[in-house]
Design an enzyme around this catalytic site. Sequence first.
Site, PDB file in Angstrom:
ATOM      1  N   LEU B  82       0.916  -0.514   0.142  1.00 36.32           N
ATOM      2  CA  LEU B  82      -0.479  -0.057  -0.119  1.00 36.32           C
ATOM      3  C   LEU B  82       1.018   1.325   0.137  1.00 36.32           C
ATOM      4  O   LEU B  82       0.244   2.269  -0.166  1.00 36.32           O
ATOM      5  CB  LEU B  82      -1.068  -0.505   1.348  1.00 36.32           C
ATOM      6  CG  LEU B  82      -1.997  -1.150   1.338  1.00 36.32           C
ATOM      7  CD1 LEU B  82      -2.331  -1.038   2.386  1.00 36.32           C
ATOM      8  CD2 LEU B  82      -3.277  -0.413  -0.500  1.00 36.32           C
ATOM      9  N   GLY B  83       2.282   1.242   1.018  1.00 29.53           N
ATOM     10  CA  GLY B  83       2.616   2.427   0.391  1.00 29.53           C
ATOM     11  C   GLY B  83       3.913   2.225   1.574  1.00 29.53           C
ATOM     12  O   GLY B  83       4.268   1.314   2.009  1.00 29.53           O
ATOM     13  N   GLY B  85       6.784   4.835   3.944  1.00 33.43           N
ATOM     14  CA  GLY B  85       7.415   5.299   4.580  1.00 33.43           C
ATOM     15  C   GLY B  85       8.385   4.783   4.894  1.00 33.43           C
ATOM     16  O   GLY B  85       9.339   4.534   5.051  1.00 33.43           O
ATOM     17  N   GLY B  86       9.507   6.232   6.376  1.00 34.05           N
ATOM     18  CA  GLY B  86      10.372   6.195   6.388  1.00 34.05           C
ATOM     19  C   GLY B  86      10.629   4.677   8.190  1.00 34.05           C
ATOM     20  O   GLY B  86      11.540   4.213   7.998  1.00 34.05           O
ATOM     21  N   MET B  87       9.469   4.756   8.537  1.00 33.18           N
ATOM     22  CA  MET B  87       9.694   3.348   9.212  1.00 33.18           C
ATOM     23  C   MET B  87       9.586   2.199   8.495  1.00 33.18           C
ATOM     24  O   MET B  87       9.885   0.898   9.322  1.00 33.18           O
ATOM     25  CB  MET B  87       9.250   3.754  10.519  1.00 33.18           C
ATOM     26  CG  MET B  87       7.856   3.683  10.159  1.00 33.18           C
ATOM     27  SD  MET B  87       6.611   4.424  11.981  1.00 33.18           S
ATOM     28  CE  MET B  87       5.285   4.418  11.746  1.00 33.18           C
ATOM     29  N   VAL B  90       3.553  -0.519   4.398  1.00 31.73           N
ATOM     30  CA  VAL B  90       2.094  -0.882   4.465  1.00 31.73           C
ATOM     31  C   VAL B  90       1.998  -2.253   3.452  1.00 31.73           C
ATOM     32  O   VAL B  90       1.760  -1.513   2.598  1.00 31.73           O
ATOM     33  CB  VAL B  90       2.061   0.106   4.709  1.00 31.73           C
ATOM     34  CG1 VAL B  90       0.516  -0.659   4.946  1.00 31.73           C
ATOM     35  CG2 VAL B  90       2.098   0.804   5.983  1.00 31.73           C
ATOM     36  N   LYS B 105       1.931  -2.875   8.969  1.00 34.03           N
ATOM     37  CA  LYS B 105       2.777  -2.232   9.100  1.00 34.03           C
ATOM     38  C   LYS B 105       4.187  -2.914   9.566  1.00 34.03           C
ATOM     39  O   LYS B 105       3.965  -3.968  10.124  1.00 34.03           O
ATOM     40  CB  LYS B 105       1.963  -0.810   9.657  1.00 34.03           C
ATOM     41  CG  LYS B 105       3.737  -0.076   9.832  1.00 34.03           C
ATOM     42  CD  LYS B 105       3.556   1.344  10.395  1.00 34.03           C
ATOM     43  CE  LYS B 105       3.267   1.562   9.655  1.00 34.03           C
ATOM     44  NZ  LYS B 105       2.512   3.802   9.648  1.00 34.03           N
ATOM     45  N   ASP B 201       1.487  11.755  16.960  1.00 31.21           N
ATOM     46  CA  ASP B 201       1.699  11.931  15.900  1.00 31.21           C
ATOM     47  C   ASP B 201       0.967  12.243  14.370  1.00 31.21           C
ATOM     48  O   ASP B 201       0.567  11.002  13.681  1.00 31.21           O
ATOM     49  CB  ASP B 201       2.646  10.453  15.121  1.00 31.21           C
ATOM     50  CG  ASP B 201       3.653  11.053  13.679  1.00 31.21           C
ATOM     51  OD1 ASP B 201       3.693  12.234  14.130  1.00 31.21           O
ATOM     52  OD2 ASP B 201       3.757  10.062  13.241  1.00 31.21           O
TER      53      ASP B 201
END
Lengths: 188, 872
Positions: B82-83, B85-87, B90, B105, B201
């Site tokens: 799905l995508g 990110g920095g961490m 997903v 995730k 966050d």
Amino acid sequence: MARQAYGVPNDDPTPQAGPPLTDDLLTVVYEELRRIATSYMANEPENATLQPTALVHEAYLKLIGGEGWNWQDEGHVRAAAAIAMRRILTDEARRRRAMKRGGGCDRLTLSDSDLRAMPSVNVVDLDDALNRLERQSPRHAELITLRFFGGLTVEQAASRLGVSVSTAEADWRTARAWLLSELGDADA
Amino acid sequence: MPDDFARLQRIFLNAAELPPFDRSAFLDHACGDDRELRRRVELMLDADGSEASLSGTDFVTGSSALPDLPAEFGGFRILRRLGAGGMGVVYEAEQRLPRRRVAIKVLRPGYVSEAAKTRFRREIGALAALSHPGIARIHEAGEQEIDGDVHPYFVMELVEGVDLLTYAERERLRSNQRLELIARVADAVHHAHMRGVIHRDLKPGNVLVIKEDGADAPKVLDFGVARITEGDSQAITLQTTPGQIVGTIAYMSPEQASGDPTRVDARTDVWALGVLLFELLTGRLPFDIRNRPIHDAIRAVCESEPIRAGAIDRSLRGDIETILATALATDPDRRYQSAHALAADVRHQLAGEPIAARPDSRVYQLGKFAERNRAIVGGTLATLIVLIAGVVVATSFAMSERAQREVAETNLRRANAVRGFLVDMLQQANPRVNTDRKSMTVPDLLDIASVDIDENFSDDPAVAMELNLTLGRAYLAAAEFERAQSRLLAGLSFAETVGDQSELAATHDELARLFAATGELDDAESHARKANDIFRSLDPPDIGLQAGAYATLADILHSQGDLEASRRQYQSGLDLAAGVLDDVHPAVRRLRNGVAIVAYTLNNLDDAIAPMTKNVEAARLVDGERSATYLEAIINLGAVLRAAGRLDEAEPYYETAYELSRDIYDPGHPLIAVATNNYGRLLQARGRYAEAAGYVRESLEIRRSLLPPNHPDIVHSERILGYLHFEAGNLDAAEPLLREGVERTRKAFGEQHIQTVNAARDYARLLQALERFEEASEMAAYAISVAPAPLREDAVMTGALHNLLGQTLLATGRSDEAEASFIEAIETLSAEKERGRPTLVDAHTNLVTIYTERGDIERATLHQRTVDSFER
């Protein structure tokens, strides 16, 4: 990792060290930083997190705007500022520690856009650790000082120290890990 | 570089390049038996791995640390990515049991430190327990080994929505729909807060919105994840590109951005909600941090005030702006204290109901602005800015489009806010409360506020009353009597219109004090009696204010010279307060002071010292040693001690009072005059008359600038100055002051007043020294004739007066009358042989002279023996 060191010819793998820091320069930078840092600390609650590189940045902008100084380059000033900053923050933290007799000490967030995150560490502890590192390897200690307290980039620090960028990067990684191992996990 | 460190570096760097499981073998070989070296390298490797690696690019673009898309993952079938990110990354996945689609995730290895993993395991239960329609549920969490690396992961409810901002734009939500959306997000966040989970966050990407049954349903993702993934003590993990960092900082509260994780609490999320609302409504961030270096951006969040929403969009002025300002208060204590409180106010606004937030926070922020710029613009100007701004805020709110009734309510509410604000500001300027501020020219500020209030609130008696009284009281505190009078009188008439009995009584009391201060005692008494009458009829009574009104009336009676009535009034006040008011209550302290002053006036110094001492302690305790009440208390105690002849005890109080009065008041303040005058009196008591005259003259000049020329304090100062000139031997300078002093004192204090007696006595002594004996004896006789009853009971003073009269009569050759006076003096002092000794010696000696001249050796011898017995 072939990169060009800041202000240094491409083909020179071991550039000259930056010009020596004169006492005059250090004095001027120290005074300016002291002024700025003090005004910050005066307005901060105790235990405030200082952003030393931000302070240095501000001091740098002020200094290059001043007259009568022929600054060699940004790294030159920042190097002076780094040393001054370390002294100011450490002195201040020691002073506060003495005043509070073992109460909480200033924690310094060592971070900058160029730097990896570092855990918050106690300024005084850091200074002590840097002094120990200096006895083992002055170059590593200076590199840390330049980057932590002066916000110099790796390239600027390399130029300053008269080493190649790749050496500076390796030194940096080592020195940083050494310091962290020395300081222990701040939160652990 | 020393060899040891070079070797350490070489081993460390080589080991760091190896996969973890190969390191041990390498270190066995490289370190050999050097256990110290090995331990060091291992620690360094841990430290090196606990955060990102050094090159600065791995996490942003490099994918080497990420597993390739696995087909299976911990019992889940991975459907698609799905995508990232920095961490982590997903995935959308399908769970077998129960059969459902979920989001997984997967965090990058090495991203989470051991300490954080421990915390993660501990907290995952709390996260999984969050069950709210507005929160994307966490089904489970765990760690999975992929290609030799351990990857922590979360399995979450799959939310097929779009982020908050995109959704609002796509659906073209109106602003009330956007408000409702935020209220729902706040509901969800509050749910988590109540279960001890803080998000930390919140940002648009973490709030997805879906259409559910035709409604906009927000789902908050990644609850508590920030806590698990953030560096152990580092709030700002700079593991992403600068753009991403700024994207994070924009929603970060000042306490977070300042890097102190211990200060993060539920209100941190309230801040982020405020930013989200701000962005939803204005399309902008509340801080202009785009294109700024990171440390600048952080500083902007920590140190600057958010942009006012109303400055971007006029339609947001008023309540919405107040809600935003409250959510975005730099100080968490001034924010909404919960997400629920924010949601509630948003809904109040939507329903057209009054909101709970006050624009105080904005005023407070302006106050902070002023404070920050104090050094530049000077305290006064900064305060001025705030004061004007405060009133303007109030008026602009009053213009909002509401029903007429609501306008009135709003006005009153705003006026209250303004009043609170004014009081705050004035307390800044009032040394009674704030002793660190000096050089505030309050009257200037108030003048400007006055104009605004007249223009904007004259139609509404309740508001006008409040503001006029506030201003009047402020002027009174600043000793600006004329302006105070006009404001208080205006407030009084508004209070009558409104029928507010309590304010009416309080205002009468203030007017009474004002007129007492200006020496208009008849007006003062009339207002004081009205205040007392109204207070008596109040139901329920207000004992604190009523006791204060007793004290005011008693003060006035005292000024009028009616010591007995004054004493009774003070005592009644104390009786009223007994058992109701605290021992250190301001009114009780005033009353106690009054009782002591009466005792002092009657020369019953022992009765005065105890209560004065008590008041000094009370002031020290309650208000501190730099307060005006402390100043007043030490002035009085010092005066009493001085009068009792305990000069050494009095002196430190006098000195402190002299310094403190100059410290906390602007030049020309009445209490500076008092303290200066008293310091002069102390020097007088020490016999340093010439120096004393200098202080008293300085004090007199201040008083002349403040008070009408016939004010009792001025009259008194002039007389004292004359006396000091006299004692210093400067008879010519003394003569006019003391001559006029008699008549002026009589007019100012009344004939039967101790001050009049003193004035006459002093002038008599001067005349005696000038060898104008006829006039001197008349003046001495006058002094005796006007002495009020309580004074006549004071043997020492009365005896001295008779003796003085005897001396002057003797000097004019009226030996028989002189004899009678001396005998009167001796009889008066028969019970006060110790304190009256100098007078007695003098009277007996004079009698010896008289009898010797007459040839009455027997009597002369008798009195000479008495003199001898005194001198023995």
